[in-house]
Scaffold this active site. Structure first.
Site, mmCIF file in Angstrom:
data_model
loop_
_atom_site.group_PDB
_atom_site.id
_atom_site.type_symbol
_atom_site.label_atom_id
_atom_site.label_comp_id
_atom_site.label_asym_id
_atom_site.label_seq_id
_atom_site.Cartn_x
_atom_site.Cartn_y
_atom_site.Cartn_z
ATOM 1 N N LYS B 72 0.851 -1.194 0.000
ATOM 2 C CA LYS B 72 0.000 0.000 0.000
ATOM 3 C C LYS B 72 0.887 1.244 0.000
ATOM 4 C CE LYS B 72 -3.986 1.601 2.796
ATOM 5 N NZ LYS B 72 -4.774 1.293 4.025
ATOM 6 N N SER B 147 -9.706 1.117 3.159
ATOM 7 C CA SER B 147 -8.867 1.953 2.330
ATOM 8 C C SER B 147 -7.793 1.188 1.545
ATOM 9 C CB SER B 147 -8.181 2.992 3.217
ATOM 10 O OG SER B 147 -7.301 2.360 4.125
ATOM 11 N N SER B 171 -9.786 -1.459 7.320
ATOM 12 C CA SER B 171 -9.236 -1.073 6.012
ATOM 13 C C SER B 171 -8.555 -2.198 5.241
ATOM 14 C CB SER B 171 -8.234 0.073 6.182
ATOM 15 O OG SER B 171 -8.920 1.294 6.195
#
Ligand SMILES: [Zn+2]
Lengths: 473, 462
Positions: B72, B147, B171
């Site tokens: 990420k 996310s 997330s």
């Protein structure tokens, strides 16, 4: 003009003497080159995290104990949130609700107790410098340097008390070896907050704070100016506003900084990246045992044990290594009082000339002790001792060697006899009195002979020959 | 393909790590999911080359040698951009490595690139990214969740074998559920956060997205443990035991009925496998949402204060005074959702000397306590991962309240510092639906082992 009562509290930031910064491995060493002692952590780069340098804890604890504080067995870090270019993360990691220690005190010479509200540890910020072209430049070498903040209650009523407190505090942290505490390099920064009120009013007035005071003199002046300013305002029927005043060393003035932010604006909250500091009784006990005799105690003891007056004792005890040197050098000396002047006059002159501390001198306390013993045993007089000290301080030689060399003169024993006879001629009265039984005048005559011979003969030799001549006569 | 069989294929020379990369980069290009913000081709081919040498020599082969993975874009990799999905950091190049990346590199894994994400990890649909919306690999008109949406989409679309994400309130688990993959959030303090850009420091956890629980466990073992940079690390190993008793809920508010049906069906499958299912009541969901929001917003407002345009990131130096400069940089650099949370957090912290924040901690203690009590009778807790099916782009983004509800079944695990994992249970209209298992604090190893067995057993039945 009305009668005013002045109340002053002091916040002191003291750099804790560690090799590396409080939350990263960067060096704390002072350097003129900007932004060399920095890393992603103290620059607050995204993703970095602080880890506590445990070196700071025993040093801060030592100070807290020496200042008679209550130690919090559990204390914790908090974030103080505000925006300023020299603050890398947008918050400063400090201690808020749970400081390391609280409720201590320092006692002034007058016996007055100055209460210490709290002692906590925190990180320093960077430095913003404005150049001639009005550019703002940033140096983050200081960002993350460990500090102790020591806050007093508003217990001071004069600038003299403030100065005395700060001098004592500085001396204590130096004794404990927790800080070099030099004001010029920012390792020791006192910030007074001042309020005045009319005598008949009970409550404290609105306080203002003074920053940027880099010497004791500046602190004195800052306080004087601010008290005058507040008095004028109150006399003119105006109100005091809570502001931070900035001291300008060059212009010798105070000017107001931004309006003091109220406490809720800092949005304190516990630092989630750092666990609480939990102290065991064991550790606290261990640290207690490392605390040396504190300066106030030492001053009193020296007065008592060595028959020093207050001023002498204060001067000798100003630095711990100096006092230690003194004590070692007078071991076994019967008449210490006679030798104290060496520590009031000669030694400070030597140290000042050489710009060094006692530990850097080319001779140790043993050599000085040997010299003092010669004086104590009346082998040499003070005058000669002073000259020998001067020589030791540049050569580092043992006083015996210097003394010996001094007496290896080109003059013969007959020359000495002649010189002594000359002295006796010049001091007929004293010789008469000696012969009539005033034994103590013998010393005086030896002294006169030594002077005449310009210390080229040993006191023993002079003694021997003088006695011979006097008995013959 | 799983880690073990990929490694075997390298050893047996069916393919090389470089060939594997070629295929993956082609697929990323062809699929057009926008799941990467940056492809680190130079790095990847260099690593793959080194890996190939080791396989040729058959000597010194590392634990994850030649395994392509992605990360990420809120993790630091030295020399690569780290944007956090924000305009604020769109040009920021990290000068240091996160612990997670460092450990993976040392284990021989090959970084494909950095995954798209909701801006500063704030969002549940990957629609707040400055770099555009990520598309769900199962249907491009759907969101991948967030996310860590880019990470979940990448693993779901076989763009990487595993991906590293962050989970503050769900997330990792929610996008894993939306993309049909495994998403694991360990107990807080298992994996170092050093190099993960903080959103909410006391809740952020590094987590792993994989195709199988078994792979997840392997990656977890590489990442876990103290690194000297994160003082909140405490990697306690649990006593190994079999997890038998599973708590489940018979009723759930706001849940999509198709999701709930899949959940109940899954529970009966578990019963058939020999697990004991016990009904339990979860009455702290609403409290957990309040605590979660206050805590994350407060911490975010402080964590994001460093983006001030002074040292890095978006900068505007000319013309303004200091305050004006801050306003301009932060006004332009942050998106709407991020600003909304910073402003709320600032408000909460200003009010009454941080009373709200302190209260949120009390609620956390309460929730943790309730969970501990629950786990006296059960070994695992099972729940749907998300109340809803994957939704279409733009469907919920303008409704912040609905968006916030999307964390409601996941956030309590962060608040209580317990491990949780989402695995795919089934599909509805070809859209994946995930089920979440929550374990006891520090029971991560037992949780992963049990889930690995469950996953394999259920596969046999298919
Ligand atoms: Zn540093």
């Amino acid at each position: 003009m009305s009668n005013f009562v002045v109340n002053i509290g002091v916040e002191t930031h003291i750099q804790i003497k560690t090799k590396s910064k409080i939350f990263c491995d960067c060096s704390t060493e002072f350097t003129d080159k900007p932004n060399v002692n920095v890393c992603p952590i103290c620059m607050g780069l995204p993703g970095t995290m602080p880890t506590l340098n445990f070196e700071v804890i025993p040093l801060a604890l030592k100070t807290a104990i020496a200042l008679n504080c209550i130690i919090n067995r559990i204390s914790g870090f908090a974030r103080k949130n505000y925006f300023y270019p020299d603050l890398p993360k947008g918050y400063q990691i400090t201690q808020h609700k749970f400081p390391l220690a609280h409720s201590g005190y320092i006692i002034l010479k007058s016996g007055k107790k100055i209460r210490i509200r709290r002692l906590h540890i925190e990180e320093d910020t960077g430095k913003m410098i404005h150049d001639q072209d009005e550019n703002s430049l940033l140096d983050f070498n200081r960002a993350g340097v460990p500090l102790m903040e020591i806050v007093t209650e508003p217990d001071f009523n004069s600038k003299e008390e403030v100065i005395e407190y700060l001098e004592r505090l500085q001396r204590i942290v130096r004794y404990l070896d927790v800080s070099s505490a030099n004001m010029e390099s920012g390792e020791f920064r006192g910030e007074p907050n001042i309020s005045i009120r009319k005598k008949e009013e009970g409550l404290l007035g609105v306080k203002t704070e003074i920053k940027n005071l880099n010497s004791f003199k500046a602190i004195e002046k800052g306080i004087t100016f601010e008290i005058e300013r507040q008095k004028m305002l109150l006399d003119g029927g105006q109100k005091i506003e809570s502001v931070t005043m900035l001291y300008d060393e060059k212009k010798q003035t105070l000017k107001p900084m931004r309006k003091k932010e109220s406490i809720s604006d800092y949005r304190y909250f516990p630092e989630p990246d750092l666990p609480d500091i939990i102290l065991s009784e064991d550790l606290i006990e261990k640290i207690k045992n490392t605390i040396p005799e504190l300066p106030e105690k030492k001053v009193e003891r020296f007065k008592r044990e060595y028959n020093l007056n207050d001023e002498e004792s204060e001067i000798i005890c100003q630095y711990k290594d100096y006092a230690d040197f003194f004590e070692k050098s007078i071991l076994g000396i019967k008449n210490v009082k006679r030798l104290t002047n060496f520590y009031i006059r000669e030694m400070p002159v030597i140290l000042k000339e050489k710009r060094m501390g006692v530990k850097d001198l080319p001779f140790d306390s043993d050599k000085l002790n040997a010299l003092f013993k010669m004086v104590d045993e009346e082998k040499i007089n003070l005058n000669l001792a002073q000259n020998i000290l001067k020589e030791i301080s540049s050569t580092g030689e043992h006083p015996d060697i210097i003394l010996k060399r001094a007496f290896e003169s080109d003059l013969s024993e007959d020359d000495l006899k002649n010189l002594i006879i000359q002295v006796l001629d010049e001091n007929k009265k004293e010789v008469e009195r000696y012969k009539n039984g005033e034994e103590k005048l013998f010393g005086f005559l030896v002294g006169q002979c030594m002077k005449k011979t310009k210390n080229r003969f040993s006191p023993g030799k002079v003694n021997e020959i003088l006695r011979n001549i006097l008995t013959k006569k | 393909m799983d880690l073990e069989s990929l490694k075997r294929s390298y050893i047996e020379k069916e393919q090389t790590p470089t060939q594997m990369l070629d295929g993956i980069y082609k697929k990323i290009e062809d699929d057009e999911l926008n799941d990467f913000i940056l492809l680190s081709k130079n790095y990847a081919y260099e690593q793959a080359y080194l890996s190939e040498k080791r396989y040729e020599k058959k000597d010194g082969i590392l634990k994850l040698d030649g395994i392509p993975f992605s990360i990420k874009d809120n993790f630091a990799v030295k020399g690569l951009r780290m944007t956090c999905g924000s305009k604020m950091l769109s040009d920021f190049v990290s000068p240091y490595d996160s612990t997670v990346y460092k450990r993976l590199k040392e284990a021989g894994a090959v970084l494909i690139g950095k995954n798209n994400m909701d801006e500063f990890a704030m969002g549940s649909s990957n629609e707040t990214s400055f770099f555009g919306i990520v598309k769900n690999p199962f249907d491009k008109s759907y969101v991948p969740g967030g996310s860590s949406g880019g990470s979940a989409a990448a693993v779901g679309a076989d763009h990487s074998l595993f991906s590293i994400g962050s989970d503050t309130g769900g997330s990792i688990r929610q996008p894993a559920s939306f993309c049909g993959v495994v998403g694991f959030k360990p107990t807080y303090g298992k994996i170092s956060r050093y190099g993960l850009v903080a959103f909410s420091s006391s809740l952020d956890t590094v987590g792993i997205i994989t195709k199988s629980v078994k792979d997840c466990k392997e990656v977890f073992d590489v990442l876990r443990g103290d690194d000297g940079h994160d003082s909140t690390i405490e990697d306690l190993k649990p006593q190994r035991r079999e997890l038998k008793n599973i708590g489940f809920v018979e009723k759930l508010e706001h849940v999509d009925k198709n999701v709930f049906k899949i959940y109940i069906d899954y529970c009966s499958k578990l019963e058939k496998l020999g697990f004991k299912l016990k009904p339990i009541v979860l009455d702290f969901i609403e409290i957990s949402m309040a605590a979660y929001k206050i805590q994350t917003m407060c911490e975010a407002s402080s964590n994001l204060a460093r983006f001030d345009g002074i040292k890095y990131g978006l900068q505007h130096f000319s013309g303004d005074d200091l305050e004006g400069m801050y306003a301009r940089v932060r006004g332009e650099g942050f998106g709407k959702e991020v600003k909304r949370r910073i402003i709320s957090g600032t408000y909460f912290l200003m009010h009454n000397d941080g009373e709200y924040y302190n209260l949120s901690f009390k609620l956390r203690d309460y929730i943790a306590n309730r969970i501990d009590i629950l786990f006296k009778d059960i070994d695992l807790l099972i729940l749907p991962t998300s109340l809803s099916l994957p939704f279409k782009m733009g469907e919920k983004i303008e409704d912040p309240l609905m968006m916030h509800l999307s964390d409601s079944l996941t956030a309590f695990a962060n608040l209580a510092n317990v491990p949780a994992i989402s695995i795919n249970a089934d599909y509805f209209n070809s859209l994946p639906v995930g089920i979440q298992f929550v374990g006891k604090r520090n029971d991560d190893d037992n949780l992963l082992d049990s889930l690995s067995t469950i996953q394999m057993e259920l596969k046999k039945d298919e």
